[in-house]
Design an enzyme around this catalytic site. Structure first.
Site, short mmCIF file in Angstrom:
data_model
loop_
_atom_site.label_atom_id
_atom_site.label_comp_id
_atom_site.label_asym_id
_atom_site.label_seq_id
_atom_site.Cartn_x
_atom_site.Cartn_y
_atom_site.Cartn_z
CD GLU A 130 -17.03 21.29 33.66
OE1 GLU A 130 -16.14 20.61 33.12
OE2 GLU A 130 -16.83 22.46 34.06
CD GLU A 145 -16.45 23.03 38.47
OE1 GLU A 145 -15.54 23.31 37.65
OE2 GLU A 145 -16.89 21.88 38.63
O1 AHR Z 1 -12.34 22.76 38.96
C1 AHR Z 1 -11.60 21.92 38.13
C2 AHR Z 1 -12.44 21.25 37.06
O2 AHR Z 1 -12.96 22.21 36.20
C3 AHR Z 1 -13.66 20.50 37.53
O3 AHR Z 1 -13.37 19.22 37.95
C4 AHR Z 1 -14.51 20.46 36.31
O4 AHR Z 1 -15.88 20.42 36.61
C5 AHR Z 1 -14.12 21.72 35.56
O5 AHR Z 1 -13.84 21.47 34.24
#
Ligand code: AHR
Length: 507
Positions: free
Chosen positions: A175, A307
């Site tokens: 991110e 994710e």
């Molecule tokens: O999964 C939780 C968080 O969500 C992670 O650390 C981040 O990459 C995303 O914003």
């Protein structure tokens, strides 16, 4: 009762479903590592080298193909050298993203690799691009994967591990648009190229370097990264790409955004809006794929959704920075529709990682310090669907199904996908209507049918969930399948997930 009809062409192959679409994610966040996986070697709970034995056993049943670690946001403030050597000598640090707690680094590289060995999962290590250095990242890979007498291989041996570990997946930060450094796409693309240059293949280890992309259907990151791959002014080219993967993230909520809505107290409208958001993963993937196809028609660079999952308000009474949430039948259906989209796009989408495996966000397992462990409804979807791993995605066309009106949006009440493997056809069905049963007719084409069995995940309430006191409130049970030559029929309860396994006769 409503009616739906699906034509499944067992002989119309789309793509191989990479088993890595069933990947997982474990971050140093809340009670995922500490209290989830890791209890330490002095724990009274049954463990293997400090790793909870019941957690390993439950996850082995899912055939976890890969595990992403150590973050997430945590990855970009993690310095791997702090997590090696004698535990009592490891330095501490502040986990600034997640609860502002002090991390003692007792779970580090060797512990993670041991966990992967116990699970039978491939390691997906996420390097620190945000606050680390190129040298630090390159040396971590050398430490992990080099077999000769190099400085990092020697250091690994001093810490008790002779043989290198295979590391097939490597993340170049996370991110970068936010917690990973607040960069702009072009700036990150150049940084990622620089870091990737020094993430070497040592010996036989071939690492897929995965550049961190955008969220949802933000294509600016995918575009910048694919331009960086296609760069004509530098040595890397689509024939020999500098990254082997470009990632994106996609979280699900009802309507207010992440971290704003209860996991268990929600209305039917909230449920339906959640399903609209969850089914939106398909168009998001399609949009990223279109960009990637335009730069790389041969598909040398993989799309990775590293994710995904639901993000609700934390459980009342827990540390808000720990993201500990309950998991209901609604979450299970979110998983079901994601997998249908993943299977449909299996040609380009080659890896996905649910956030996260234990005690955080859309978890498989919820553990207690008292030794309790609960399998969530989402766990059951992963288990019921595991037969798709490395199967061949085949065409499953919904010919007829009702639609539900959700704030003017037509939500199809059924989502489906199918794959073949070893003479078996596996069909997954997510029935989204909250009120009525659905009779689903499955018209299998392209092969004969010699038998079929079904399983269903259902409960009287969409908010049903499992607790240590009621561990099987949501658990799979057998589902009747009627077989009339190649026509199969099942009746699905409201808001339910089902799988049908069909023995095929190709003769
Ligand atoms: O999964 C939780 C968080 O969500 C992670 O650390 C981040 O990459 C995303 O914003």
């Amino acid at each position: 009762m409503s009616q739906a009809r699906i034509a499944i062409s067992a002989d119309v192959a789309r793509a191989q479903i990479s088993k890595h679409l069933y990947g997982h994610f474990a971050e140093h966040l809340g009670r995922c590592i500490y209290g989830g996986f890791w209890v330490g070697e002095d724990s009274d709970l049954p463990h293997v080298d400090g790793i909870r034995a019941d957690v390993v056993e439950a996850l082995r049943n899912l055939e976890v193909p890969n595990l992403r670690w150590p973050g997430g946001c945590f990855a970009d403030e993690y310095h791997w050298r702090d997590g090696i050597g004698p535990r009592e000598q490891r330095p501490t640090m502040v986990n600034s993203h997640w609860g502002d707690v002090v991390e003692d680094n007792s779970f580090g590289t060797h512990e993670f690799m041991r966990l992967c060995e116990l699970l039978g999962a491939a390691p997906y290590v996420n390097g620190n691009l945000g606050s680390g250095t190129v040298r630090e990242m390159g040396e971590w890979l050398e430490y992990l994967t080099r077999s000769d007498d190099s400085p990092m291989a020697r250091l690994r041996r001093e810490n008790g591990r002779d043989e290198p570990w295979p590391v097939p997946f490597w993340g170049l930060g996370n991110e970068a648009w936010g917690c990973g450094g607040n960069m702009r796409p072009q700036a990150y693309a150049d940084e990622a190229r620089r870091y990737a240059t020094f993430c070497k293949n040592h010996g036989d280890n071939k690492v897929a370097r995965i550049a961190a992309g955008g969220s949802d259907d933000d294509l600016s990151w995918t575009r910048a990264l694919m331009e960086a791959v296609a760069c004509v002014d530098c040595q890397a080219s689509p024939e020999s790409p500098i990254f082997q993967g470009v990632s994106f993230h996609y979280y699900t909520y009802a309507s207010q955004g992440i971290n704003t809505e209860s996991a268990t107290e929600f209305s039917t409208s909230d449920y339906l809006r959640t399903m609209v958001r969850a089914t939106g993963i398909e168009s998001a993937i399609r949009a990223h794929v279109a960009v990637m196809d335009s730069y790389d028609p041969e598909g040398k660079v993989d799309l990775v959704c590293d994710e995904w999952g639901t993000w609700w308000l934390p459980e009342p009474g827990t540390n808000p920075g720990f993201l500990h949430q309950q998991n209901t039948l609604r979450d299970a259906l979110v998983a079901g529709v994601h997998f249908d989209a993943f299977h449909a796009h299996a040609r380009r989408l080659r890896m996905a990682n649910i956030a996260q495996t234990v005690n955080v966000l859309q978890a498989m397992l919820l553990t207690g310090d008292d030794g309790s462990m609960v399998l969530t409804p989402t766990y059951h979807v992963f288990e019921m669907n595991k037969g798709h791993q490395d199967g061949t995605s085949v065409d499953a066309s919904i010919l007829e199904a009702p639609s539900l009106d959700v704030d003017g949006h037509a939500l199809r009440a059924l989502s489906a996908s199918a794959s073949t493997k070893d003479g078996q056809l596996l069909i997954s069905l997510s029935h989204l209507d909250p009120d009525q049963e659905m009779e689903v007719t499955l018209d299998v084409r392209g092969a004969g049918v010699t038998g079929a069995t079904g399983r269903v995940l259902a409960a009287s309430s969409i908010a049903a969930h499992n607790t240590p006191q009621t561990p099987d409130a949501v658990a799979p049970r057998d589902l009747d399948v009627t077989v009339d030559q190649r026509i199969l029929r099942v009746t699905m309860p409201p808001h339910s997930f089902a799988t049908v396994s069909v023995a095929l006769d190709h003769a």
